[in-house]
Design a protein around this motif. Structure first.
Motif, PDB file in Angstrom:
ATOM      1  N   PRO A 131      -3.825  -1.052 -12.580  1.00 31.32           N
ATOM      2  CA  PRO A 131      -4.616   0.211 -12.298  1.00 31.32           C
ATOM      3  C   PRO A 131      -6.094   0.062 -12.642  1.00 31.32           C
ATOM      4  N   GLU A 132      -6.230  -0.522 -13.995  1.00 28.82           N
ATOM      5  CA  GLU A 132      -7.585  -0.574 -14.543  1.00 28.82           C
ATOM      6  C   GLU A 132      -8.590  -1.298 -13.991  1.00 28.82           C
ATOM      7  N   LYS A 133      -8.002  -2.188 -12.824  1.00 38.82           N
ATOM      8  CA  LYS A 133      -8.954  -3.044 -11.968  1.00 38.82           C
ATOM      9  C   LYS A 133      -9.181  -2.295 -10.665  1.00 38.82           C
ATOM     10  N   VAL A 134      -9.161  -1.114 -10.468  1.00 43.06           N
ATOM     11  CA  VAL A 134      -9.299  -0.514  -9.088  1.00 43.06           C
ATOM     12  C   VAL A 134     -10.020   0.893  -9.546  1.00 43.06           C
ATOM     13  N   ASN A 135     -11.266   1.053  -8.987  1.00 39.82           N
ATOM     14  CA  ASN A 135     -12.098   1.932  -9.150  1.00 39.82           C
ATOM     15  C   ASN A 135     -11.895   3.311  -8.171  1.00 39.82           C
ATOM     16  N   ALA A 136     -11.494   2.595  -6.829  1.00 39.28           N
ATOM     17  CA  ALA A 136     -11.325   3.612  -5.855  1.00 39.28           C
ATOM     18  C   ALA A 136     -10.440   2.752  -4.710  1.00 39.28           C
ATOM     19  N   LEU A 137      -9.553   3.796  -3.860  1.00 38.39           N
ATOM     20  CA  LEU A 137      -8.856   3.116  -2.754  1.00 38.39           C
ATOM     21  C   LEU A 137      -9.439   3.418  -1.537  1.00 38.39           C
ATOM     22  N   VAL A 138      -9.473   2.701  -0.468  1.00 42.22           N
ATOM     23  CA  VAL A 138      -9.787   3.399   0.866  1.00 42.22           C
ATOM     24  C   VAL A 138      -8.798   2.692   1.799  1.00 42.22           C
ATOM     25  N   LEU A 139      -8.135   3.460   2.536  1.00 42.06           N
ATOM     26  CA  LEU A 139      -6.854   3.350   3.290  1.00 42.06           C
ATOM     27  C   LEU A 139      -7.215   3.500   4.789  1.00 42.06           C
ATOM     28  N   THR A 140      -7.027   2.618   5.723  1.00 41.61           N
ATOM     29  CA  THR A 140      -6.736   3.107   6.827  1.00 41.61           C
ATOM     30  C   THR A 140      -5.852   2.114   7.934  1.00 41.61           C
ATOM     31  N   GLY A 141      -4.986   3.147   8.506  1.00 43.26           N
ATOM     32  CA  GLY A 141      -3.914   2.684   9.340  1.00 43.26           C
ATOM     33  C   GLY A 141      -3.006   1.781   8.317  1.00 43.26           C
ATOM     34  N   SER A 142      -2.988   2.097   6.871  1.00 41.55           N
ATOM     35  CA  SER A 142      -2.144   1.521   5.908  1.00 41.55           C
ATOM     36  C   SER A 142      -0.851   1.266   6.416  1.00 41.55           C
ATOM     37  N   SER A 143      -0.039   0.249   6.113  1.00 41.56           N
ATOM     38  CA  SER A 143       1.333   0.284   5.837  1.00 41.56           C
ATOM     39  C   SER A 143       1.575   0.518   4.272  1.00 41.56           C
ATOM     40  N   GLY A 144       2.944   0.571   3.916  1.00 41.30           N
ATOM     41  CA  GLY A 144       3.254   0.864   2.631  1.00 41.30           C
ATOM     42  C   GLY A 144       4.394   1.897   2.669  1.00 41.30           C
ATOM     43  N   LEU A 145       4.270   2.782   3.659  1.00 43.65           N
ATOM     44  CA  LEU A 145       5.217   3.879   3.893  1.00 43.65           C
ATOM     45  C   LEU A 145       6.210   3.765   5.069  1.00 43.65           C
ATOM     46  N   TYR A 146       5.656   3.137   6.058  1.00 40.24           N
ATOM     47  CA  TYR A 146       6.314   3.423   7.235  1.00 40.24           C
ATOM     48  C   TYR A 146       6.225   2.115   8.042  1.00 40.24           C
ATOM     49  N   GLU A 147       6.911   1.215   8.430  1.00 41.19           N
ATOM     50  CA  GLU A 147       6.823  -0.160   8.573  1.00 41.19           C
ATOM     51  C   GLU A 147       7.079  -0.436  10.214  1.00 41.19           C
ATOM     52  N   LYS A 148       6.477   0.314  10.973  1.00 47.72           N
ATOM     53  CA  LYS A 148       6.353   0.018  12.375  1.00 47.72           C
ATOM     54  C   LYS A 148       5.184  -0.904  12.736  1.00 47.72           C
ATOM     55  N   ALA A 149       4.428  -1.005  11.728  1.00 57.19           N
ATOM     56  CA  ALA A 149       3.008  -1.902  11.681  1.00 57.19           C
ATOM     57  C   ALA A 149       3.309  -3.147  11.997  1.00 57.19           C
ATOM     58  N   MET A 150       4.469  -3.802  11.731  1.00 55.86           N
ATOM     59  CA  MET A 150       4.769  -5.224  11.908  1.00 55.86           C
ATOM     60  C   MET A 150       5.231  -5.278  13.354  1.00 55.86           C
ATOM     61  N   GLY A 151       5.725  -4.462  13.847  1.00 53.35           N
ATOM     62  CA  GLY A 151       6.136  -4.755  15.369  1.00 53.35           C
ATOM     63  C   GLY A 151       7.556  -4.425  15.257  1.00 53.35           C
ATOM     64  N   ASP A 152       8.230  -3.495  16.221  1.00 57.07           N
ATOM     65  CA  ASP A 152       9.786  -3.211  16.311  1.00 57.07           C
ATOM     66  C   ASP A 152      10.483  -4.573  17.041  1.00 57.07           C
ATOM     67  N   SER A 153       9.884  -5.257  17.855  1.00 56.95           N
ATOM     68  CA  SER A 153      10.430  -6.403  18.253  1.00 56.95           C
ATOM     69  C   SER A 153       9.342  -7.403  18.182  1.00 56.95           C
ATOM     70  N   PHE A 154       9.481  -8.588  17.747  1.00 55.31           N
ATOM     71  CA  PHE A 154       8.837  -9.648  17.733  1.00 55.31           C
ATOM     72  C   PHE A 154       8.514 -10.220  19.043  1.00 55.31           C
ATOM     73  N   PRO A 155       7.298 -10.622  19.512  1.00 55.63           N
ATOM     74  CA  PRO A 155       6.967 -11.045  20.914  1.00 55.63           C
ATOM     75  C   PRO A 155       7.704 -12.537  21.436  1.00 55.63           C
ATOM     76  N   LYS A 156       8.129 -12.351  22.196  1.00 49.97           N
ATOM     77  CA  LYS A 156       8.629 -13.716  22.674  1.00 49.97           C
ATOM     78  C   LYS A 156       7.721 -14.697  22.670  1.00 49.97           C
ATOM     79  N   ARG A 157       7.959 -16.039  22.094  1.00 53.27           N
ATOM     80  CA  ARG A 157       6.822 -16.897  22.077  1.00 53.27           C
ATOM     81  C   ARG A 157       6.581 -17.328  23.711  1.00 53.27           C
ATOM     82  N   GLY A 158       5.257 -17.507  23.918  1.00 51.52           N
ATOM     83  CA  GLY A 158       4.914 -17.893  25.389  1.00 51.52           C
ATOM     84  C   GLY A 158       4.713 -16.834  26.380  1.00 51.52           C
TER      85      GLY A 158
END
Length: 254
Positions: free
Chosen positions: A105-132
């Motif tokens: 915490p001592e190394k962080v003066n401020a945080l800026v979050l935009t579309g951040s993950s950390g609470l809700y993980e649909k960010a990684m995609g609910d189904s990974f795309p088929k190759r090709g």
């Protein structure tokens, strides 16, 4: 952005400007160029801006997780002689910033979050795309933005390369699992740093209620909305994003 990149030791990064340090943390499939406008704006207006390339696809598989990406950030700060910095993260980058803040915490003066993950993980995609399957990749890329035209052929090509490389796919899934494991909900109330939350009203990856939850749980946060904007506000609405953030820095004397 590629013309501004330099490699020193194990770090490849862009750096410009003078003043308080801002470290930009990109997302899982987010190129450094996504932050080009923000990099230029703040490096020309009283800040020293760094964008390190995160080793998403080069860490040993067992170390490909949020914890070790935060450790990489610590090593980068030590390498650059930075005692502290403002952390600006989009998507997975926001998550790395939060995990880092929990532990240093001592190394962080401020945080800026935009579309951040950390609470809700649909960010990684609910189904990974088929190759090709390029059509599927195109649709998924377009879903990231309010305006699907932002998903250029070049951007789709970059994602297509990642999902057709076995090494990248395995590491992408490892990071996705790690992000789910490292849910930050219980940690956020302890983070006292001033936090600027900037969110696209039409973010379909981390929907608006995620921003509201961040705002509720972080004790010293301000929440700003950008209309007609999806998951990558600094890329889709750069002028609005930069103005909101710059005004916030001034209001908070950061």
């Amino acid at each position: 952005m590629t013309d501004k990149l330099k490699t020193e030791g194990k770090f490849t990064y862009a750096e410009a400007g003078e003043g308080p340090a801002i470290i930009v943390l990109h997302g899982l499939m987010g190129a450094l160029s996504n932050f080009g406008d923000t990099f230029n704006h703040f490096s020309n207006n009283g800040y020293k801006v760094f964008i390190p390339e995160l080793p998403l696809y080069t860490l040993p598989l067992l170390k490909t997780n949020v914890k070790n990406l935060a450790k990489f950030l610590k090593e980068f700060m030590e390498f650059k002689g930075l005692e502290n910095a403002i952390l600006l993260g989009n998507s997975l980058g926001g998550h790395i910033g939060l995990y880092f803040t929990k532990h240093y915490p001592e190394k962080v003066n401020a945080l800026v979050l935009t579309g951040s993950s950390g609470l809700y993980e649909k960010a990684m995609g609910d189904s990974f795309p088929k190759r090709g399957d390029r059509d599927y990749v195109t649709k998924k890329a377009q879903d990231v933005f309010y305006d699907p035209a932002i998903a250029t052929e070049e951007l789709i090509d970059d994602i297509f390369k990642i999902i057709n490389d076995r090494n990248s796919v395995i590491r992408t899934l490892a990071i996705a699992k790690s992000a789910i494991r490292h849910n930050m909900a219980n940690d956020l109330p302890e983070m006292k740093q001033p936090t600027c939350i900037i969110w696209g009203k039409q973010d379909a990856v981390t929907p608006p209620e995620v921003a509201e939850d961040f705002h509720k749980l972080l004790p010293d946060s301000d929440l700003f909305w950008i209309d007609k904007c999806g998951h990558a506000a600094m890329m889709e609405r750069p002028e609005e994003f930069n103005k909101i953030l710059h005004d916030w820095f001034i209001s908070r004397n950061i």
